[in-house]
Write an enzyme that holds these catalytic residues in place. Structure first.
Site, PDB file in Angstrom:
ATOM      1  N   GLU A 147       0.844  -1.198   0.000  1.00  0.00           N
ATOM      2  CA  GLU A 147       0.000   0.000   0.000  1.00  0.00           C
ATOM      3  C   GLU A 147       0.880   1.248   0.000  1.00  0.00           C
ATOM      4  O   GLU A 147       0.376   2.354   0.162  1.00  0.00           O
ATOM      5  CB  GLU A 147      -0.970   0.001   1.173  1.00  0.00           C
ATOM      6  CG  GLU A 147      -0.326  -0.104   2.531  1.00  0.00           C
ATOM      7  CD  GLU A 147      -1.324   0.090   3.656  1.00  0.00           C
ATOM      8  OE1 GLU A 147      -1.927   1.155   3.707  1.00  0.00           O
ATOM      9  OE2 GLU A 147      -1.466  -0.840   4.461  1.00  0.00           O
ATOM     10  N   CYS A 183      -3.462  -3.189   4.583  1.00  0.00           N
ATOM     11  CA  CYS A 183      -2.560  -4.228   5.107  1.00  0.00           C
ATOM     12  C   CYS A 183      -3.007  -5.645   4.741  1.00  0.00           C
ATOM     13  O   CYS A 183      -2.286  -6.610   5.003  1.00  0.00           O
ATOM     14  CB  CYS A 183      -2.447  -4.115   6.618  1.00  0.00           C
ATOM     15  SG  CYS A 183      -1.819  -2.526   7.141  1.00  0.00           S
ATOM     16  N   HIS A 193      -2.375  -9.346  12.440  1.00  0.00           N
ATOM     17  CA  HIS A 193      -1.824  -8.115  11.885  1.00  0.00           C
ATOM     18  C   HIS A 193      -1.495  -7.192  13.070  1.00  0.00           C
ATOM     19  O   HIS A 193      -2.308  -7.014  13.968  1.00  0.00           O
ATOM     20  CB  HIS A 193      -2.848  -7.457  10.953  1.00  0.00           C
ATOM     21  CG  HIS A 193      -2.480  -6.041  10.627  1.00  0.00           C
ATOM     22  ND1 HIS A 193      -1.283  -5.727  10.023  1.00  0.00           N
ATOM     23  CD2 HIS A 193      -3.124  -4.858  10.860  1.00  0.00           C
ATOM     24  CE1 HIS A 193      -1.210  -4.415   9.876  1.00  0.00           C
ATOM     25  NE2 HIS A 193      -2.308  -3.865  10.375  1.00  0.00           N
TER      26      HIS A 193
HETATM   27  P1  HMG Z   1      -2.669   7.895  21.020  1.00  0.00           P
HETATM   28  O1  HMG Z   1      -3.775   8.888  21.147  1.00  0.00           O
HETATM   29  O2  HMG Z   1      -1.292   8.415  20.797  1.00  0.00           O
HETATM   30  O3  HMG Z   1      -2.514   6.993  22.306  1.00  0.00           O
HETATM   31  O4  HMG Z   1      -3.094   6.893  19.870  1.00  0.00           O
HETATM   32  P2  HMG Z   1      -3.573   6.646  23.485  1.00  0.00           P
HETATM   33  O5  HMG Z   1      -3.779   7.830  24.345  1.00  0.00           O
HETATM   34  O6  HMG Z   1      -4.786   5.942  22.898  1.00  0.00           O
HETATM   35  O7  HMG Z   1      -2.663   5.601  24.291  1.00  0.00           O
HETATM   36  C1  HMG Z   1      -2.315   4.392  23.757  1.00  0.00           C
HETATM   37  C2  HMG Z   1      -2.245   3.384  24.899  1.00  0.00           C
HETATM   38  O8  HMG Z   1      -1.123   3.719  25.732  1.00  0.00           O
HETATM   39  C3  HMG Z   1      -3.456   3.404  25.820  1.00  0.00           C
HETATM   40  O9  HMG Z   1      -3.693   2.075  26.232  1.00  0.00           O
HETATM   41  C4  HMG Z   1      -2.999   4.234  27.009  1.00  0.00           C
HETATM   42  O10 HMG Z   1      -3.676   3.942  28.220  1.00  0.00           O
HETATM   43  C5  HMG Z   1      -1.547   3.786  27.091  1.00  0.00           C
HETATM   44  P3  HMG Z   1      -5.084   1.333  25.844  1.00  0.00           P
HETATM   45  O11 HMG Z   1      -6.184   2.153  26.399  1.00  0.00           O
HETATM   46  O12 HMG Z   1      -5.134   1.318  24.321  1.00  0.00           O
HETATM   47  O13 HMG Z   1      -4.943  -0.040  26.417  1.00  0.00           O
HETATM   48  N1  HMG Z   1      -0.680   4.750  27.785  1.00  0.00           N
HETATM   49  C6  HMG Z   1       0.286   4.400  28.656  1.00  0.00           C
HETATM   50  N2  HMG Z   1       0.695   3.186  29.116  1.00  0.00           N
HETATM   51  C7  HMG Z   1       1.739   3.165  29.997  1.00  0.00           C
HETATM   52  N3  HMG Z   1       2.368   4.296  30.442  1.00  0.00           N
HETATM   53  C8  HMG Z   1       1.993   5.510  30.014  1.00  0.00           C
HETATM   54  C9  HMG Z   1       0.905   5.602  29.074  1.00  0.00           C
HETATM   55  N4  HMG Z   1       0.282   6.631  28.444  1.00  0.00           N
HETATM   56  C10 HMG Z   1      -0.687   6.091  27.657  1.00  0.00           C
HETATM   57  N5  HMG Z   1       2.608   6.611  30.453  1.00  0.00           N
HETATM   58  C11 HMG Z   1      -3.021   5.092  18.307  1.00  0.00           C
HETATM   59  C12 HMG Z   1      -2.697   5.541  19.726  1.00  0.00           C
HETATM   60  C13 HMG Z   1      -2.685   3.632  18.153  1.00  0.00           C
HETATM   61  C14 HMG Z   1      -4.514   5.296  18.037  1.00  0.00           C
HETATM   62  C15 HMG Z   1      -2.175   5.960  17.334  1.00  0.00           C
HETATM   63  O14 HMG Z   1      -0.829   5.633  17.491  1.00  0.00           O
HETATM   64  C16 HMG Z   1      -2.574   5.791  15.891  1.00  0.00           C
HETATM   65  O15 HMG Z   1      -3.447   6.500  15.388  1.00  0.00           O
HETATM   66  N6  HMG Z   1      -1.895   4.838  15.149  1.00  0.00           N
HETATM   67  C17 HMG Z   1      -2.171   4.566  13.743  1.00  0.00           C
HETATM   68  C18 HMG Z   1      -3.464   3.784  13.551  1.00  0.00           C
HETATM   69  C19 HMG Z   1      -3.388   2.358  13.994  1.00  0.00           C
HETATM   70  O16 HMG Z   1      -2.322   1.785  14.115  1.00  0.00           O
HETATM   71  N7  HMG Z   1      -4.568   1.748  14.185  1.00  0.00           N
HETATM   72  C20 HMG Z   1      -4.649   0.341  14.541  1.00  0.00           C
HETATM   73  C21 HMG Z   1      -5.846  -0.386  13.945  1.00  0.00           C
HETATM   74  S1  HMG Z   1      -6.014  -0.097  12.184  1.00  0.00           S
HETATM   75  C22 HMG Z   1      -4.877  -1.177  11.450  1.00  0.00           C
HETATM   76  O17 HMG Z   1      -4.338  -2.028  12.074  1.00  0.00           O
HETATM   77  C23 HMG Z   1      -4.597  -0.962   9.996  1.00  0.00           C
HETATM   78  C24 HMG Z   1      -3.296  -0.254   9.680  1.00  0.00           C
HETATM   79  O18 HMG Z   1      -2.214  -1.128   9.865  1.00  0.00           O
HETATM   80  C25 HMG Z   1      -3.340   0.275   8.251  1.00  0.00           C
HETATM   81  C26 HMG Z   1      -3.693  -0.688   7.138  1.00  0.00           C
HETATM   82  O19 HMG Z   1      -4.492  -1.579   7.226  1.00  0.00           O
HETATM   83  O20 HMG Z   1      -3.187  -0.414   6.054  1.00  0.00           O
HETATM   84  C27 HMG Z   1      -3.070   0.966  10.570  1.00  0.00           C
END
Ligand code: HMG
Length: 394
Positions: A83, A115, A237
């Site tokens: 992709e 993906c 994935h």
């Molecule tokens: P964010 O807003 O930076 O992070 O987004 P958050 O506030 O949601 O925190 C993440 C986790 O860290 C949370 O845990 C927090 O509690 C924890 P959860 O509630 O999820 O269990 N946390 C801590 N833990 C320990 N110590 C600390 C601390 N602070 C917070 N101090 C997000 C995170 C993954 C959404 C962001 O990075 C993002 O947008 N990533 C890209 C999208 C993505 O990967 N999505 C996944 C599903 S889609 C997919 O898999 C397809 C993809 O591969 C593309 C394709 O198919 O082509 C993306």
């Protein structure tokens, strides 16, 4: 629950980039508590391509060891899933076909559905081998994951390629029928043609992934698949490794099973080791999970492994594979470790420079500095044409 003839992964080889950005560096730049990265999303570092690396050089580097072991004779099809394509018309696999010296009597095509694309390629390859079991299909998943600087997605970048030779009587993993399928039209993650970086609705993407796990599993059971307890390991994935934990917990919940952290950890053991240090490799991610499992787990002979392939947008597939007796002698554990361990750590400012690099669109001659120590490199963009060269054959 098998194909009438045994078809699957005969060989599997991975490649990743010249550079690696530790999450400590990213946290140092943006002031994030590094535990959010290490514990919250389960990532330690991410692969960063050198200026002269891209999906073509990574794909060729992953596939070359397969060609040197098995030769080219029976390969009449190359399916490259990505992709992060480098051209809207020409398939990246055509460059790879040339770099690897594959015979002209071949079909080469590129597949895309976020993906999920590599799983579509795997299933198409199985169909082709079924039609003529003397043929082998080279399937390559190759991607560079890129989000905007200082965006929430930035910590979930990465890059890698996994090449797989699909054949009858495979030496590593037999892929079994049936598959559980799921498609839903959602805007959780996408990249319009005019953008280099992906757009994402983070919470929506996590939710869409979990809905897809549930939908694909439901169809898998309706198609007469294995019971959950039959699986020895689950390869998900992994955009970030904690996503696999969320997904498996959701699956256990769906099946009214115990969801304690130990049960989830056992099911995922060894499947997240490579992804935690490489980052999101999009189409390659679920097959990196398989490589990591095979390379690190005790003997898996005869065991049934579950695969959950997810691509935003969204399409998912749940299917099973059986590990073939004698598989261990065909693994490439040492070279996989070498590819990962030999990456050079870079500073945040080096990473930022690479992230911001793009070619002028003026059709001029734009040579690329020689940075990679990999076997293939992008030499220049000249007259709008990408010029590659083989530095050495691994
Ligand atoms: P964010 O807003 O930076 O992070 O987004 P958050 O506030 O949601 O925190 C993440 C986790 O860290 C949370 O845990 C927090 O509690 C924890 P959860 O509630 O999820 O269990 N946390 C801590 N833990 C320990 N110590 C600390 C601390 N602070 C917070 N101090 C997000 C995170 C993954 C959404 C962001 O990075 C993002 O947008 N990533 C890209 C999208 C993505 O990967 N999505 C996944 C599903 S889609 C997919 O898999 C397809 C993809 O591969 C593309 C394709 O198919 O082509 C993306």
């Amino acid at each position: 629950m098998t194909n009438t003839i045994s078809i699957g992964i005969h060989d599997l080889s991975l490649a990743t980039t010249q550079f690696v950005l530790p999450h400590t560096e990213l946290a140092g730049h943006n002031g994030t508590d590094v535990d959010k990265y290490h514990l919250g999303i389960g990532q330690r570092s991410m692969s960063v391509p050198a200026a002269d690396e891209d999906i073509v050089t990574l794909a060729a580097a992953a596939a070359a060891p397969i060609i040197s072991r098995h030769g080219t004779d029976q390969i009449r099809t190359v399916l490259l899933a990505t992709e992060s394509s480098v051209d809207q018309a020409k398939a990246a696999g055509v460059y790879v076909h040339s770099l690897l010296g594959l015979p002209s009597a071949a079909r080469v095509v590129e597949l895309k559905q976020a993906c999920y694309g590599a799983t579509a390629a795997l299933q198409m390859a199985i169909g082709l081998v079924h039609r003529d079991p003397s043929q082998r299909v080279l399937v390559i998943a190759s991607d560079v994951s890129k989000y905007d600087l200082d965006s929430p997605g930035e910590a979930t970048q990465g890059a890698a390629a996994v090449a797989m030779l699909i054949s009858a009587d495979p030496a590593v993993v037999r892929i079994d029928d049936p598959s559980g399928l799921f498609t839903a039209d959602v805007m959780d993650f996408w990249r319009p043609n005019y953008r280099d970086t992906a757009l994402v609705d983070g919470p929506e993407s996590v939710n869409a992934y979990l809905q897809a796990v549930e939908g694909a599993w439901k169809d898998y059971t309706e198609q007469g698949g294995h019971a959950l307890g039959d699986f020895s390991a689950f390869c998900y994935h992994q955009p970030f490794t904690k996503m696999a934990h969320k997904a498996h917990r959701h699956l256990l919940n769906t099946c009214s099973q115990d969801t304690d952290a130990d049960a989830v950890g056992r099911a995922l053991q060894h499947t997240t080791d490579y992804n935690a240090v490489i980052g999101n490799s999009y189409t390659a991610s679920v097959y990196l999970a398989l490589a990591s499992l095979l390379d690190h787990a005790d003997d898996l002979t005869g065991k049934t492994i579950a695969f959950l392939s997810y691509g935003s947008g969204s399409v998912a597939e749940f299917f099973a594979g059986s590990v073939v007796p004698g598989y261990r002698t065909h693994l490439r554990t040492a070279s996989h470790r070498e590819a990962i361990d030999s990456r050079r750590p870079i500073t945040y400012s080096e990473y930022r420079k690479l992230h911001e690099h793009s070619f002028p669109a003026d059709g001029g001659d734009h040579p690329v500095p020689e940075e990679t120590s990999g076997p293939y490199r992008l030499v220049s963009l000249t007259g709008h044409k990408r010029i590659y060269e083989a530095l050495r054959h691994p």
